[in-house]
Design a protein around this motif. Structure first.
Motif, PDB file in Angstrom:
ATOM      1  N   VAL A 122      13.922  42.430  70.344  1.00 18.10           N
ATOM      2  CA  VAL A 122      12.983  43.556  70.284  1.00 18.10           C
ATOM      3  C   VAL A 122      11.824  43.328  71.249  1.00 18.10           C
ATOM      4  N   ALA A 123      11.329  42.084  71.300  1.00 23.97           N
ATOM      5  CA  ALA A 123      10.247  41.763  72.235  1.00 23.97           C
ATOM      6  C   ALA A 123      10.690  41.975  73.678  1.00 23.97           C
ATOM      7  N   GLY A 124      11.944  41.652  73.982  1.00 25.21           N
ATOM      8  CA  GLY A 124      12.453  41.881  75.328  1.00 25.21           C
ATOM      9  C   GLY A 124      12.489  43.355  75.679  1.00 25.21           C
ATOM     10  N   VAL A 125      12.937  44.195  74.752  1.00 25.93           N
ATOM     11  CA  VAL A 125      12.970  45.646  74.991  1.00 25.93           C
ATOM     12  C   VAL A 125      11.560  46.182  75.201  1.00 25.93           C
ATOM     13  N   LEU A 126      10.627  45.755  74.355  1.00 22.60           N
ATOM     14  CA  LEU A 126       9.251  46.235  74.480  1.00 22.60           C
ATOM     15  C   LEU A 126       8.611  45.764  75.791  1.00 22.60           C
ATOM     16  N   PHE A 158      24.847  43.712  64.431  1.00 17.05           N
ATOM     17  CA  PHE A 158      25.437  45.003  64.061  1.00 17.05           C
ATOM     18  C   PHE A 158      26.911  45.062  64.445  1.00 17.05           C
ATOM     19  N   GLN A 159      27.230  44.720  65.688  1.00 14.44           N
ATOM     20  CA  GLN A 159      28.613  44.794  66.133  1.00 14.44           C
ATOM     21  C   GLN A 159      29.498  43.863  65.309  1.00 14.44           C
ATOM     22  N   ASP A 160      29.010  42.656  65.067  1.00 10.68           N
ATOM     23  CA  ASP A 160      29.826  41.690  64.333  1.00 10.68           C
ATOM     24  C   ASP A 160      30.050  42.119  62.888  1.00 10.68           C
ATOM     25  N   ARG A 161      29.093  42.842  62.331  1.00 12.94           N
ATOM     26  CA  ARG A 161      29.181  43.227  60.926  1.00 12.94           C
ATOM     27  C   ARG A 161      29.999  44.503  60.722  1.00 12.94           C
ATOM     28  N   ILE A 162      29.862  45.477  61.638  1.00  9.62           N
ATOM     29  CA  ILE A 162      30.444  46.800  61.434  1.00  9.62           C
ATOM     30  C   ILE A 162      31.774  46.986  62.139  1.00  9.62           C
ATOM     31  N   ARG A 163      31.869  46.533  63.393  1.00 11.07           N
ATOM     32  CA  ARG A 163      33.071  46.846  64.166  1.00 11.07           C
ATOM     33  C   ARG A 163      34.355  46.318  63.533  1.00 11.07           C
ATOM     34  N   PRO A 164      34.397  45.093  63.017  1.00 16.73           N
ATOM     35  CA  PRO A 164      35.640  44.653  62.378  1.00 16.73           C
ATOM     36  C   PRO A 164      36.037  45.520  61.199  1.00 16.73           C
ATOM     37  N   LEU A 165      35.056  46.009  60.438  1.00 20.73           N
ATOM     38  CA  LEU A 165      35.373  46.878  59.304  1.00 20.73           C
ATOM     39  C   LEU A 165      35.952  48.206  59.770  1.00 20.73           C
ATOM     40  N   GLU A 179      22.734  51.407  59.026  1.00 13.73           N
ATOM     41  CA  GLU A 179      21.380  51.183  59.518  1.00 13.73           C
ATOM     42  C   GLU A 179      21.470  50.424  60.843  1.00 13.73           C
ATOM     43  N   GLN A 180      21.134  51.121  61.910  1.00 15.84           N
ATOM     44  CA  GLN A 180      21.156  50.457  63.203  1.00 15.84           C
ATOM     45  C   GLN A 180      20.092  49.363  63.260  1.00 15.84           C
ATOM     46  N   GLU A 181      20.378  48.349  64.043  1.00 14.05           N
ATOM     47  CA  GLU A 181      19.433  47.256  64.190  1.00 14.05           C
ATOM     48  C   GLU A 181      18.224  47.709  65.004  1.00 14.05           C
ATOM     49  N   ALA A 182      17.106  47.015  64.801  1.00 19.35           N
ATOM     50  CA  ALA A 182      15.854  47.413  65.451  1.00 19.35           C
ATOM     51  C   ALA A 182      15.944  47.315  66.970  1.00 19.35           C
ATOM     52  N   ASP A 183      16.680  46.333  67.483  1.00 15.45           N
ATOM     53  CA  ASP A 183      16.759  46.196  68.934  1.00 15.45           C
ATOM     54  C   ASP A 183      17.498  47.369  69.564  1.00 15.45           C
ATOM     55  N   ILE A 184      18.548  47.866  68.879  1.00 18.03           N
ATOM     56  CA  ILE A 184      19.283  49.021  69.390  1.00 18.03           C
ATOM     57  C   ILE A 184      18.394  50.257  69.388  1.00 18.03           C
ATOM     58  N   LEU A 185      17.679  50.460  68.306  1.00 18.34           N
ATOM     59  CA  LEU A 185      16.803  51.626  68.214  1.00 18.34           C
ATOM     60  C   LEU A 185      15.707  51.578  69.276  1.00 18.34           C
ATOM     61  N   GLU A 186      15.114  50.409  69.472  1.00 16.59           N
ATOM     62  CA  GLU A 186      14.060  50.288  70.474  1.00 16.59           C
ATOM     63  C   GLU A 186      14.610  50.519  71.881  1.00 16.59           C
ATOM     64  N   ALA A 187      15.805  50.012  72.161  1.00 18.57           N
ATOM     65  CA  ALA A 187      16.393  50.202  73.486  1.00 18.57           C
ATOM     66  C   ALA A 187      16.717  51.671  73.738  1.00 18.57           C
ATOM     67  N   ALA A 215      30.420  52.691  74.598  1.00 21.96           N
ATOM     68  CA  ALA A 215      29.445  52.096  73.683  1.00 21.96           C
ATOM     69  C   ALA A 215      29.831  52.379  72.238  1.00 21.96           C
ATOM     70  N   PHE A 216      29.569  51.422  71.369  1.00 28.40           N
ATOM     71  CA  PHE A 216      29.845  51.572  69.937  1.00 28.40           C
ATOM     72  C   PHE A 216      28.505  51.795  69.226  1.00 28.40           C
ATOM     73  N   LEU A 217      28.156  53.079  69.067  1.00 30.20           N
ATOM     74  CA  LEU A 217      26.847  53.440  68.511  1.00 30.20           C
ATOM     75  C   LEU A 217      26.993  54.536  67.457  1.00 30.20           C
ATOM     76  N   PRO A 218      27.706  54.286  66.371  1.00 29.72           N
ATOM     77  CA  PRO A 218      27.845  55.315  65.338  1.00 29.72           C
ATOM     78  C   PRO A 218      26.530  55.573  64.614  1.00 29.72           C
ATOM     79  N   GLN A 219      26.326  56.839  64.256  1.00 32.80           N
ATOM     80  CA  GLN A 219      25.172  57.262  63.447  1.00 32.80           C
ATOM     81  C   GLN A 219      23.829  56.968  64.126  1.00 32.80           C
ATOM     82  N   ILE A 220      23.777  57.001  65.440  1.00 29.86           N
ATOM     83  CA  ILE A 220      22.494  56.793  66.118  1.00 29.86           C
ATOM     84  C   ILE A 220      21.638  58.050  66.004  1.00 29.86           C
ATOM     85  N   ASN A 221      20.360  57.871  66.065  1.00 28.14           N
ATOM     86  CA  ASN A 221      19.420  58.978  65.952  1.00 28.14           C
ATOM     87  C   ASN A 221      18.733  59.201  67.294  1.00 28.14           C
ATOM     88  N   LEU A 222      19.110  60.274  67.975  1.00 26.48           N
ATOM     89  CA  LEU A 222      18.501  60.652  69.244  1.00 26.48           C
ATOM     90  C   LEU A 222      17.856  62.033  69.127  1.00 26.48           C
TER      91      LEU A 222
END
Length: 364
Positions: A122-126, A158-165, A179-187, A215-222
């Motif tokens: 998150v610090a890197g994105v900011l 996120f990818q490791d937790r959701i994509r295999p399922l 729930e998307q991770e904070a780094d994805i939302l910030e990016a 990209a694997f970005l289900p349920q993103i909020n744009l």
């Protein structure tokens, strides 16, 4: 026996020495004044310069002014030129220093994106977002591709937790709120904020594309985001929200957009070729000149979308566009007013030429 060839001496650089030039210029000025006085038959007597009762001090002062005036003007010109060169040198050094700091911040932000800890990513994105904010012209072209690459790459956890399922049970993402991770939302937010709205509505120069292919970005909020010319080709985006988004000329080719929300979005010229648009909402969306040859259609509520009558979207063979049509007005006045006002949804002052079908009508 061949004789060794002599190596020619290196060419000497012609250097300009300001001090020597000023001294030589002053000497030439004095010589020129002396010659001028000789040609004028000037007499070097006190009576000639000051009359019968000459004031010798006044005469001497005038002669000194005649000779010293050009020299003083030359000296002042040299000082002005020297100060100008020093100022340019200081500005060049400042630009080099700022450029070096920008490169350091860019490298630091890129390194933080590779961290395994959420807070550091998150610090890197900011860091990168602040870099664009402080110097948009020089850093935007570097930061946007880096953030897009970060979103395309597998992002833990996120990818490791959701994509295999999802690979085991494709319906998983439709039954659970992710729930998307904070780094994805910030990016995503940083990328969306990197394009000014004025650049979109002015429609003058094409914006640089952002590559989010596969990209694997289900349920993103744009919601309300500026995603013009973003490339989502082959991406997984079900249940995502593009409510009132600016998505002119965006590419959703072969994208999974099942149950996505495009209500009141600006989709001028967007490409949905072979996309999955089952149960996607397009109420009040501007689909003028869009490519709507989607792969799946059932339940797509296209009837409440709209387009200009001279920019009807492209539909699959045998399917007529069923949405609302508006007239652009004389000399495109209503169309220009709509875009210049940055209005989302239906045009307020344009004339409706044709109503759409029921919002619950399913296309074949």
């Amino acid at each position: 026996m061949t004789q060794p060839t002599e190596t020619p001496p290196p060419p000497q650089k012609d250097e300009f020495h300001t001090g020597a030039a000023m001294i030589f210029g002053g000497f030439l000025t004095v010589v020129a004044l002396g010659l001028l006085l000789l040609l004028m038959n000037v007499e070097w007597t006190w009576e000639y310069w000051g009359g019968t009762n000459a004031d010798k001090s006044g005469v001497l002062r005038n002669v000194i002014l005649i000779i010293g005036g050009p020299l003083t003007l030359g000296f002042l010109g040299w000082r002005s030129f020297s100060a100008h060169r020093q100022a340019n040198y200081a500005n060049d050094q400042r630009r080099i220093s700022i450029s070096g700091l920008q490169v350091d911040r860019y490298q630091k932000g890129a390194q933080l994106l590779e961290s395994g800890e959420m807070a550091l990513r998150v610090a890197g994105v900011l860091t990168l977002r602040e870099l664009v904010r402080t110097d948009r012209d020089d850093t935007l072209a570097m930061v946007r591709p880096l953030l897009a690459s970060f979103l395309r790459a597998p992002t833990p956890p996120f990818q490791d937790r959701i994509r295999p399922l999802v690979e085991v049970e494709p319906e998983y993402i439709y039954r659970r709120k992710l729930e998307q991770e904070a780094d994805i939302l910030e990016a995503l937010e940083a990328l969306a904020a990197s394009t000014e709205d004025d650049e979109v509505f002015a429609r003058k120069t094409p914006l640089p594309a952002i590559n989010l292919r596969e990209a694997f970005l289900p349920q993103i909020n744009l919601r309300n985001a500026n995603i013009c010319r973003w490339d989502f080709t082959g991406s997984t985006l079900p249940l995502s929200s593009f409510f009132q988004a600016l998505a002119a000329h965006a590419r959703f080719v072969k994208a999974d957009l099942e149950r996505a929300n495009f209500m009141k979005a600006m989709l001028f010229g967007a490409d949905f070729s072979r996309a999955d648009l089952r149960s996607a909402l397009f109420y009040g969306a501007d689909v003028s000149s869009a490519h709507l040859q989607a792969r799946y259609w059932d339940g797509w509520y296209i009837g409440d979308s709209w387009a200009w009558i001279d920019q009807i979207p492209m539909m699959p063979d045998g399917v007529e566009y069923p949405g609302i049509l508006y007239a652009p007005g004389p000399s495109n006045r209503h169309r220009e007013e709509h875009y210049l006002a940055r209005t989302r949804g239906y045009p307020k002052h344009a004339t409706r030429v044709r109503d759409g079908i029921s919002s619950h009508h399913a296309l074949p």
